[in-house]
Scaffold this motif. Sequence first.
Motif, PDB file in Angstrom:
ATOM      1  N   VAL A 188       9.076   3.697  -8.889  1.00  0.00           N
ATOM      2  CA  VAL A 188       7.693   3.228  -8.930  1.00  0.00           C
ATOM      3  C   VAL A 188       7.705   1.704  -8.962  1.00  0.00           C
ATOM      4  N   SER A 189       7.092   1.082  -7.956  1.00  0.00           N
ATOM      5  CA  SER A 189       7.098  -0.382  -7.878  1.00  0.00           C
ATOM      6  C   SER A 189       6.001  -0.832  -6.933  1.00  0.00           C
ATOM      7  N   ASN A 190       5.830  -2.148  -6.840  1.00  0.00           N
ATOM      8  CA  ASN A 190       4.848  -2.682  -5.902  1.00  0.00           C
ATOM      9  C   ASN A 190       5.558  -3.457  -4.804  1.00  0.00           C
ATOM     10  N   ALA A 191       4.893  -3.533  -3.650  1.00  0.00           N
ATOM     11  CA  ALA A 191       5.488  -4.219  -2.507  1.00  0.00           C
ATOM     12  C   ALA A 191       4.385  -4.700  -1.579  1.00  0.00           C
ATOM     13  N   GLY A 192       4.666  -5.766  -0.848  1.00  0.00           N
ATOM     14  CA  GLY A 192       3.746  -6.242   0.170  1.00  0.00           C
ATOM     15  C   GLY A 192       3.720  -5.309   1.363  1.00  0.00           C
TER      16      GLY A 192
END
Length: 489
Positions: free
Chosen positions: A37-41
């Motif tokens: 679970v993470s954020n990315a462009g």
Amino acid sequence: MFIDGGGERQEDMDIKFVHIVGTPPHNVVDIQNIWKVSNAGYTSIMNNSTFEPRNVLLNPNAVSYKIRSAITGHGQEGEFIPQNHYINIDGGAKEFTWNVWKKCALNPVYPQGGTWIYDRAGWCPGMATNIEEMDITPFVTPGTTHNIDYGIDTAWGSSNYWVSNTLVSYGQPNFSLDAAIIDIKNPTTKVEYARTNPICSSPLVTIRNNGSTPLTSLQIDYWVNGNPNHETYTWNGNLEFMESADVSLPFSDNLWSAVSGPNDNQFHVEISSPNQGADMYQFNNQFSSIFNITNIVPADFILWFKTNSAATESKYEIIDQNGQQVFFKDNLANNTHYRDTLHLGWGCYKLIIHDSDEDGLSFFANNDGAGFARLRTLNNGNIINFATDFGHSIEYNFTVDYPLSYDQLYKESLITVYPNPASNIVNVHTDGVDVKDIAIYNQTGQKQNIHYTQQNHLFSFDTQHLAKGIYFVKVISNNNTHVKKIVIE
């Protein structure tokens, strides 16, 4: 436990882990995050620098598989522009595509600071993130490896996304015939249903088929507090395994007659006889909620509405307990006061205030100015001032002298009615009240042409020709309107 990506620096957060004791509809054989679970462009998502296609071995002991996806968009373009996201299995055509978008103007947590009314990509301030559930069972084989890819069709600007994709593997259903009651949406004090509560009409509950056999019928019993006289409703439909449905339950005077006061009442539901048979698991057949009753208003009151500078966006209406519109107003002028005196009979009503631009009667980030909506007694006493920063609409349920009377709740009445129940005569004693008008009305608000005699403060009505049922004695004095419910037997 560490919280990353929000809440770790400023907000207080209450996290509750609920452990349900018993046998589930089907056992969870395995649960795993396909990617961390993470954020990315958006560029790294589209070129597979993050959330790249992965080969996943499907648990051989499972018989069905589901991907649960939670995605929220951030950055100016990512937060406020909807985009299509997808799950693809083994290449070729995309099996699942969905638009990550959430409507925020009906947020139950209102008013708030900031731009809470603006729709967002998968989330709203104070609301749960959208969960997209995808049954991938038809596209995979237990015990084999499949290539799973997540992606986004297009995006631009500062768009970035927090992404969680969880693969859940299940065993066989544990029951062939099992119905469950899983929620009560009305009546309740749960904050997620605050927009439509409290209520005074039809309860709304959620049922689910937890058995492998399609669920086609169900008996639903429901009651308030300790009322021994339960309401019964037979539901008919068609629910496959793990499908759910909201059920609106009929209401009667008996249902709400057992309320014990304004707050902390209990609503109970019990289901039985799925498909007219025996339920194989009865520990999920009961559900209860705590609820408060609606505001009780006098039979005569004033609806005071002031428009803002965008009056064409506003309209308002009152609906009775039978779904009939009893009052409606639109085509309003800008920055104008409207004061309507309403005369309503005994029963349950719903006032709905609509705003077509979904920014309420006042909002800091527009140029619409400020309006308001209020209910007042005939002598200008306050009943309620509505929040003006309400977004899409206000739904305000209220009753007139039901299930308790306005006098019971808000003042000690100087008027007594006896006998009650009555048959041939009804006496109304008005000690200390300067009576300007007195009459008896039926439940639809129609005045009854009944002869009465007066001796000082005692009014005696000849009711021998009235049909059996519920009626109301309305007494108008200098300062108040008093309403008393009577029963003619």
